[in-house]
Write a protein that holds these residues in place. Sequence first.
Motif, PDB file in Angstrom:
ATOM      1  N   ARG A 107       1.218  -1.239   0.275  1.00 11.18           N
ATOM      2  CA  ARG A 107       0.114   0.278   0.274  1.00 11.18           C
ATOM      3  C   ARG A 107       0.833   0.952   0.515  1.00 11.18           C
ATOM      4  O   ARG A 107       0.757   1.937  -0.594  1.00 11.18           O
ATOM      5  N   GLU A 108       1.666   1.473   1.069  1.00 11.19           N
ATOM      6  CA  GLU A 108       2.572   2.687   0.925  1.00 11.19           C
ATOM      7  C   GLU A 108       2.942   3.057   0.359  1.00 11.19           C
ATOM      8  O   GLU A 108       3.510   4.138  -0.439  1.00 11.19           O
ATOM      9  N   ALA A 109       3.840   1.774  -0.984  1.00  8.83           N
ATOM     10  CA  ALA A 109       4.581   1.970  -2.493  1.00  8.83           C
ATOM     11  C   ALA A 109       3.999   1.932  -3.255  1.00  8.83           C
ATOM     12  O   ALA A 109       3.975   3.509  -4.274  1.00  8.83           O
ATOM     13  N   ALA A 110       2.398   1.699  -3.061  1.00 10.93           N
ATOM     14  CA  ALA A 110       2.317   1.776  -4.150  1.00 10.93           C
ATOM     15  C   ALA A 110       1.439   3.608  -4.526  1.00 10.93           C
ATOM     16  O   ALA A 110       1.148   3.668  -5.313  1.00 10.93           O
ATOM     17  N   ILE A 111       1.014   4.199  -3.703  1.00  6.38           N
ATOM     18  CA  ILE A 111       0.520   5.311  -3.462  1.00  6.38           C
ATOM     19  C   ILE A 111       1.602   5.951  -3.476  1.00  6.38           C
ATOM     20  O   ILE A 111       0.946   6.644  -4.753  1.00  6.38           O
ATOM     21  N   ALA A 112       2.875   5.541  -3.414  1.00  4.48           N
ATOM     22  CA  ALA A 112       3.817   6.086  -3.933  1.00  4.48           C
ATOM     23  C   ALA A 112       4.205   6.627  -5.079  1.00  4.48           C
ATOM     24  O   ALA A 112       4.346   7.589  -6.435  1.00  4.48           O
ATOM     25  N   ALA A 141      -6.095  -2.954  -4.169  1.00  3.96           N
ATOM     26  CA  ALA A 141      -7.124  -2.141  -5.900  1.00  3.96           C
ATOM     27  C   ALA A 141      -7.759  -1.142  -4.883  1.00  3.96           C
ATOM     28  O   ALA A 141      -8.429   0.066  -5.431  1.00  3.96           O
ATOM     29  N   GLN A 142      -9.163  -2.034  -4.482  1.00  4.04           N
ATOM     30  CA  GLN A 142     -10.098  -1.651  -3.673  1.00  4.04           C
ATOM     31  C   GLN A 142      -9.480  -0.443  -3.046  1.00  4.04           C
ATOM     32  O   GLN A 142     -10.667   0.921  -2.659  1.00  4.04           O
ATOM     33  N   ALA A 143      -8.857  -0.564  -1.504  1.00  3.59           N
ATOM     34  CA  ALA A 143      -8.216   0.366  -0.806  1.00  3.59           C
ATOM     35  C   ALA A 143      -7.841   2.010  -1.405  1.00  3.59           C
ATOM     36  O   ALA A 143      -7.553   2.977  -1.207  1.00  3.59           O
ATOM     37  N   LEU A 144      -7.491   0.920  -2.950  1.00  2.00           N
ATOM     38  CA  LEU A 144      -6.713   2.247  -3.708  1.00  2.00           C
ATOM     39  C   LEU A 144      -7.914   3.421  -4.275  1.00  2.00           C
ATOM     40  O   LEU A 144      -7.046   4.005  -5.284  1.00  2.00           O
ATOM     41  N   GLY A 145      -8.232   2.949  -4.517  1.00  2.00           N
ATOM     42  CA  GLY A 145     -10.146   3.847  -5.126  1.00  2.00           C
ATOM     43  C   GLY A 145      -9.909   3.017  -6.515  1.00  2.00           C
ATOM     44  O   GLY A 145     -10.467   3.519  -7.093  1.00  2.00           O
ATOM     45  N   ALA A 146      -9.629   1.911  -6.978  1.00  2.00           N
ATOM     46  CA  ALA A 146     -10.393   1.176  -8.505  1.00  2.00           C
ATOM     47  C   ALA A 146     -10.940   0.503  -8.295  1.00  2.00           C
ATOM     48  O   ALA A 146     -11.124  -0.239  -7.264  1.00  2.00           O
ATOM     49  N   ASP A 164      -9.194  -9.875 -13.691  1.00  2.00           N
ATOM     50  CA  ASP A 164      -9.384  -8.705 -14.422  1.00  2.00           C
ATOM     51  C   ASP A 164      -9.019  -7.195 -14.660  1.00  2.00           C
ATOM     52  O   ASP A 164      -7.402  -7.373 -13.571  1.00  2.00           O
ATOM     53  N   CYS A 165      -9.252  -6.097 -14.644  1.00  2.00           N
ATOM     54  CA  CYS A 165      -8.852  -4.404 -14.944  1.00  2.00           C
ATOM     55  C   CYS A 165      -9.143  -3.995 -13.800  1.00  2.00           C
ATOM     56  O   CYS A 165     -10.503  -3.537 -14.028  1.00  2.00           O
ATOM     57  N   TRP A 166      -8.464  -3.547 -13.095  1.00  2.00           N
ATOM     58  CA  TRP A 166      -8.837  -2.821 -11.764  1.00  2.00           C
ATOM     59  C   TRP A 166      -8.258  -1.395 -12.129  1.00  2.00           C
ATOM     60  O   TRP A 166      -6.941  -1.560 -12.692  1.00  2.00           O
ATOM     61  N   ALA A 167      -9.710  -0.583 -12.074  1.00  2.14           N
ATOM     62  CA  ALA A 167      -9.012   0.797 -12.754  1.00  2.14           C
ATOM     63  C   ALA A 167      -9.566   2.630 -11.990  1.00  2.14           C
ATOM     64  O   ALA A 167     -10.652   2.150 -11.116  1.00  2.14           O
ATOM     65  N   GLN A 168      -8.820   3.323 -12.496  1.00  2.00           N
ATOM     66  CA  GLN A 168      -9.273   5.038 -11.392  1.00  2.00           C
ATOM     67  C   GLN A 168      -8.350   5.799 -12.428  1.00  2.00           C
ATOM     68  O   GLN A 168      -7.291   5.575 -13.427  1.00  2.00           O
ATOM     69  N   THR A 169      -9.490   6.653 -13.190  1.00  2.00           N
ATOM     70  CA  THR A 169      -8.788   7.747 -13.418  1.00  2.00           C
ATOM     71  C   THR A 169      -8.201   9.010 -13.044  1.00  2.00           C
ATOM     72  O   THR A 169      -7.654   8.413 -11.500  1.00  2.00           O
ATOM     73  N   ALA A 170      -7.141   9.765 -13.423  1.00  2.00           N
ATOM     74  CA  ALA A 170      -6.058  10.406 -12.406  1.00  2.00           C
ATOM     75  C   ALA A 170      -6.818  11.199 -11.427  1.00  2.00           C
ATOM     76  O   ALA A 170      -6.963  11.869 -10.725  1.00  2.00           O
ATOM     77  N   ARG A 174      -7.101  11.726  -7.508  1.00  2.00           N
ATOM     78  CA  ARG A 174      -6.836  12.783  -6.625  1.00  2.00           C
ATOM     79  C   ARG A 174      -7.625  12.925  -5.660  1.00  2.00           C
ATOM     80  O   ARG A 174      -7.155  13.376  -4.481  1.00  2.00           O
ATOM     81  N   ALA A 175      -8.650  12.595  -6.355  1.00  2.00           N
ATOM     82  CA  ALA A 175     -10.052  13.031  -5.503  1.00  2.00           C
ATOM     83  C   ALA A 175      -9.598  12.006  -3.865  1.00  2.00           C
ATOM     84  O   ALA A 175     -10.001  11.861  -3.109  1.00  2.00           O
ATOM     85  N   ARG A 176      -8.938  10.652  -3.978  1.00  2.00           N
ATOM     86  CA  ARG A 176      -9.215   9.463  -2.941  1.00  2.00           C
ATOM     87  C   ARG A 176      -7.801  10.138  -2.695  1.00  2.00           C
ATOM     88  O   ARG A 176      -7.600   9.463  -1.452  1.00  2.00           O
ATOM     89  N   ARG A 177      -6.731   9.802  -3.034  1.00  2.00           N
ATOM     90  CA  ARG A 177      -5.311  10.239  -2.835  1.00  2.00           C
ATOM     91  C   ARG A 177      -5.817  10.941  -1.506  1.00  2.00           C
ATOM     92  O   ARG A 177      -4.783  10.796  -0.674  1.00  2.00           O
ATOM     93  N   ALA A 178      -6.469  12.211  -0.988  1.00  2.00           N
ATOM     94  CA  ALA A 178      -6.517  13.407  -0.576  1.00  2.00           C
ATOM     95  C   ALA A 178      -6.690  11.993   1.170  1.00  2.00           C
ATOM     96  O   ALA A 178      -6.984  12.979   2.330  1.00  2.00           O
ATOM     97  N   THR A 179      -7.208  11.073   0.986  1.00  2.00           N
ATOM     98  CA  THR A 179      -7.948  10.716   1.976  1.00  2.00           C
ATOM     99  C   THR A 179      -7.350   9.063   2.743  1.00  2.00           C
ATOM    100  O   THR A 179      -7.443   8.874   3.444  1.00  2.00           O
ATOM    101  N   LEU A 180      -5.968   9.243   2.076  1.00  2.00           N
ATOM    102  CA  LEU A 180      -5.154   8.399   2.094  1.00  2.00           C
ATOM    103  C   LEU A 180      -4.326   8.160   3.373  1.00  2.00           C
ATOM    104  O   LEU A 180      -3.347   7.069   3.989  1.00  2.00           O
TER     105      LEU A 180
END
Length: 181
Positions: A107-112, A141-146, A164-170, A174-180
Amino acid sequence: MQVPVLETERLILRQHEAGDFEAWAAFHADPEVMRFLGGVQPRSTAWRGLCGMAGAWTIRGFSMFAVIERASGRWIGRIGPHAPEGWPGLEVGWGLTREAAGKGYAREAAIAAIDYAVDVLGWDAVIHTIDPENAASIRLAQALGAENRGPTRLPAPLEEFRVDCWAQTADQWRARRATLD
């Protein structure tokens, strides 16, 4: 090209180096670790993979980072931008050694790494290709918002793997990142 070094509280993300090979080869020889990552590889195939990962910085301008545990200096995995020829999208992928699993390092590395892909590389979206049976990666992936966008296909020689393709837009990131934090 100057390859960036990303630092988090507990990790250093840097380019792969020749000195990483023994840990890299052990990672790729571990059936449990490689269950969802294409299967066990012999040393010769692992060597080519390491060289390809390092060389992608020159060819593509990005690649997965070597994940180094700050406290020990050990190589514990690979996480970051990944999009080989024929890949279904611009991916931030992850894979950690068995010893590093369950500590929150992915999680820590994926966020960066997602921050880097969106903010520095300018990606408009990020995907994660995940086997439907890989519960740990799905939770991350779910915790990261995908969101799961359904089945996709990988290029040869991985075309038979179910993912499966887990995805999210930039913008979603950005909206999810503020909560992480």
